[in-house]
Design a protein around this motif. Structure first.
Motif, PDB file in Angstrom:
ATOM      1  N   VAL A  94       0.813   3.607   1.055  1.00 44.03           N
ATOM      2  CA  VAL A  94       0.744   2.403   1.892  1.00 44.03           C
ATOM      3  C   VAL A  94      -0.711   2.013   2.169  1.00 44.03           C
ATOM      4  CG1 VAL A  94       1.256   1.496   4.202  1.00 44.03           C
ATOM      5  CG2 VAL A  94       3.021   2.718   2.923  1.00 44.03           C
ATOM      6  N   ALA A  95      -1.579   2.996   2.272  1.00 44.38           N
ATOM      7  CA  ALA A  95      -2.996   2.711   2.504  1.00 44.38           C
ATOM      8  C   ALA A  95      -3.722   2.337   1.216  1.00 44.38           C
ATOM      9  CB  ALA A  95      -3.679   3.920   3.131  1.00 44.38           C
ATOM     10  N   GLY A  96      -3.102   2.646   0.075  1.00 45.42           N
ATOM     11  CA  GLY A  96      -3.740   2.384  -1.209  1.00 45.42           C
ATOM     12  C   GLY A  96      -3.080   1.252  -1.966  1.00 45.42           C
ATOM     13  N   SER A  97      -2.131   1.598  -2.828  1.00 44.36           N
ATOM     14  CA  SER A  97      -1.480   0.598  -3.685  1.00 44.36           C
ATOM     15  C   SER A  97      -0.788  -0.501  -2.897  1.00 44.36           C
ATOM     16  CB  SER A  97      -0.461   1.294  -4.594  1.00 44.36           C
ATOM     17  OG  SER A  97      -1.060   2.298  -5.376  1.00 44.36           O
ATOM     18  N   LEU A  98      -0.239  -0.163  -1.721  1.00 41.41           N
ATOM     19  CA  LEU A  98       0.515  -1.139  -0.925  1.00 41.41           C
ATOM     20  C   LEU A  98      -0.276  -1.621   0.296  1.00 41.41           C
ATOM     21  CD1 LEU A  98       4.018   0.589  -1.081  1.00 41.41           C
ATOM     22  CD2 LEU A  98       3.308  -1.490  -2.286  1.00 41.41           C
ATOM     23  N   ALA A  99      -1.581  -1.467   0.250  1.00 41.48           N
ATOM     24  CA  ALA A  99      -2.421  -1.921   1.367  1.00 41.48           C
ATOM     25  C   ALA A  99      -2.241  -3.420   1.588  1.00 41.48           C
ATOM     26  CB  ALA A  99      -3.890  -1.611   1.078  1.00 41.48           C
ATOM     27  N   GLY A 100      -2.084  -3.799   2.846  1.00 40.52           N
ATOM     28  CA  GLY A 100      -1.934  -5.209   3.188  1.00 40.52           C
ATOM     29  C   GLY A 100      -0.507  -5.711   3.190  1.00 40.52           C
ATOM     30  N   VAL A 101       0.451  -4.884   2.727  1.00 41.52           N
ATOM     31  CA  VAL A 101       1.860  -5.288   2.741  1.00 41.52           C
ATOM     32  C   VAL A 101       2.407  -5.117   4.156  1.00 41.52           C
ATOM     33  CG1 VAL A 101       4.157  -4.837   1.832  1.00 41.52           C
ATOM     34  CG2 VAL A 101       2.166  -4.658   0.327  1.00 41.52           C
ATOM     35  N   ASP A 102       3.090  -6.128   4.659  1.00 44.87           N
ATOM     36  CA  ASP A 102       3.513  -6.150   6.056  1.00 44.87           C
ATOM     37  C   ASP A 102       4.902  -5.541   6.234  1.00 44.87           C
ATOM     38  OD1 ASP A 102       3.378  -6.675   8.761  1.00 44.87           O
ATOM     39  OD2 ASP A 102       4.058  -8.757   8.574  1.00 44.87           O
ATOM     40  N   PHE A 103       5.015  -4.228   5.975  1.00 48.91           N
ATOM     41  CA  PHE A 103       6.284  -3.544   6.228  1.00 48.91           C
ATOM     42  C   PHE A 103       6.561  -3.505   7.723  1.00 48.91           C
ATOM     43  CE2 PHE A 103       4.880  -1.442   2.232  1.00 48.91           C
ATOM     44  CZ  PHE A 103       5.979  -1.740   1.446  1.00 48.91           C
ATOM     45  N   ALA A 104       7.816  -3.736   8.095  1.00 48.24           N
ATOM     46  CA  ALA A 104       8.186  -3.600   9.504  1.00 48.24           C
ATOM     47  C   ALA A 104       7.987  -2.161   9.959  1.00 48.24           C
ATOM     48  CB  ALA A 104       9.634  -4.029   9.704  1.00 48.24           C
ATOM     49  N   PHE A 105       8.281  -1.205   9.080  1.00 47.53           N
ATOM     50  CA  PHE A 105       8.071   0.210   9.334  1.00 47.53           C
ATOM     51  C   PHE A 105       8.234   0.943   8.013  1.00 47.53           C
ATOM     52  CE2 PHE A 105      12.510  -0.794  10.256  1.00 47.53           C
ATOM     53  CZ  PHE A 105      13.191   0.098   9.443  1.00 47.53           C
ATOM     54  N   THR A 106       7.863   2.210   7.993  1.00 47.92           N
ATOM     55  CA  THR A 106       8.094   3.056   6.824  1.00 47.92           C
ATOM     56  C   THR A 106       8.827   4.311   7.269  1.00 47.92           C
ATOM     57  OG1 THR A 106       5.976   4.240   7.019  1.00 47.92           O
ATOM     58  CG2 THR A 106       5.995   2.206   5.706  1.00 47.92           C
ATOM     59  N   LEU A 107       9.782   4.740   6.470  1.00 41.72           N
ATOM     60  CA  LEU A 107      10.507   5.985   6.706  1.00 41.72           C
ATOM     61  C   LEU A 107      10.203   6.940   5.561  1.00 41.72           C
ATOM     62  CD1 LEU A 107      14.110   5.000   7.931  1.00 41.72           C
ATOM     63  CD2 LEU A 107      12.278   6.041   9.256  1.00 41.72           C
ATOM     64  N   SER A 108       9.858   8.171   5.881  1.00 40.81           N
ATOM     65  CA  SER A 108       9.604   9.192   4.878  1.00 40.81           C
ATOM     66  C   SER A 108      10.671  10.270   4.977  1.00 40.81           C
ATOM     67  CB  SER A 108       8.218   9.802   5.096  1.00 40.81           C
ATOM     68  OG  SER A 108       8.243  10.666   6.231  1.00 40.81           O
ATOM     69  N   ALA A 109      10.585  11.254   4.077  1.00 37.88           N
ATOM     70  CA  ALA A 109      11.533  12.371   4.130  1.00 37.88           C
ATOM     71  C   ALA A 109      11.390  13.165   5.416  1.00 37.88           C
ATOM     72  CB  ALA A 109      11.316  13.281   2.928  1.00 37.88           C
ATOM     73  N   ASP A 110      10.229  13.052   6.060  1.00 36.41           N
ATOM     74  CA  ASP A 110       9.987  13.799   7.295  1.00 36.41           C
ATOM     75  C   ASP A 110      10.566  13.116   8.532  1.00 36.41           C
ATOM     76  OD1 ASP A 110       8.470  15.568   5.754  1.00 36.41           O
ATOM     77  OD2 ASP A 110       6.665  14.360   6.023  1.00 36.41           O
TER      78      ASP A 110
END
Length: 235
Positions: free
Chosen positions: A128-144
């Motif tokens: 998200v900080a690299g390839s998807l930098a600037g994309v306005d996701f409402a939130f991100t969910l990970s396996a954790d």
């Protein structure tokens, strides 16, 4: 395949990350291959169902099992997989074709979207900080972020709940059999854009060869595909 966008757009679009928005599945396979070699196992197509689209813990357990290793080695193997994959992703992972355009179209139309990944939080944050930098996701969910990850339905159920949306009004965008199974069981409509592994057809599943074929109209059409409501979803 592109259509004119109708009014009935999804309440939210829930994107898988690896192999769907960013071309990281090859990096994950390389990581698993290297770790498997260190354990004395040559990774092959037979291992793919336990590697592609799977959480780190699942792949680590498979490698320990297939090599006859000590289950006590599982945490160390999982950590090695995570660290190696993180280094590869942090070095740069290209977006999948059409991903940037589709994300921009959703933002322009005011359709909320989130990232729902089976990767660890450290990897998600790096992408998200690299390839998807600037994309306005409402939130991100990970396996954790959930007790159980894909192929269990909990990640997609949790994402729909955070949007206060009915899962049936959400479209999940996936590339793998396990991710598709997760979204299916959660009750989402699923747009499948396969990458390394084929995904079987099914009710509620729409297929595209690339995100370049997908626009707002295609996402809206996903909601109109009939679903098999007789099959119980995994609890």
């Amino acid at each position: 395949m592109k259509t004119t966008a109708p009014a009935a757009l999804p309440s939210a679009v829930l994107f898988d990350m690896d192999g769907t928005l960013v071309d990281t599945e090859v990096l994950w396979w390389e990581t698993a291959r290297e770790v498997a070699a260190g354990l004395g196992h040559r990774l092959s197509d037979a291992d793919a169902p336990e590697v592609v689209g799977r959480a780190v813990a699942d792949t680590a357990a498979h490698l320990i099992g297939v090599t006859g290793g000590d289950p006590a080695e599982l945490p160390g193997t999982a950590a090695e997989l995570t660290d190696s994959f993180f280094r590869k992703v942090d070095a740069g992972a290209p977006l999948r074709p059409g991903a940037a355009e589709l994300l921009a179209a959703l933002e322009g139309a005011g359709v909320p979207f989130a990232l729902v990944s089976a990767s660890p939080r450290s990897v998600v944050d790096a992408v998200v900080a690299g390839s998807l930098a600037g994309v306005d996701f409402a939130f991100t969910l990970s396996a954790d972020d959930t007790v159980r990850t894909k192929p269990h339905p909990e990640p997609y159920r949790a994402a729909a709940e955070r949007f206060a949306a009915d899962p049936a009004a959400c479209v999940a965008v996936e590339d793998s059999p396990d991710g598709t199974a997760s979204a299916d069981a959660a009750g989402c409509a699923v747009l499948v854009v396969p990458s390394l592994l084929p995904v079987a057809p099914g009710q509620g599943r729409t297929f595209a060869r690339s995100l370049e074929e997908v626009d707002l109209g295609v996402l809206a059409d996903c909601l109109r595909r009939p679903r098999d409501t007789s099959a119980p979803s995994e609890s």
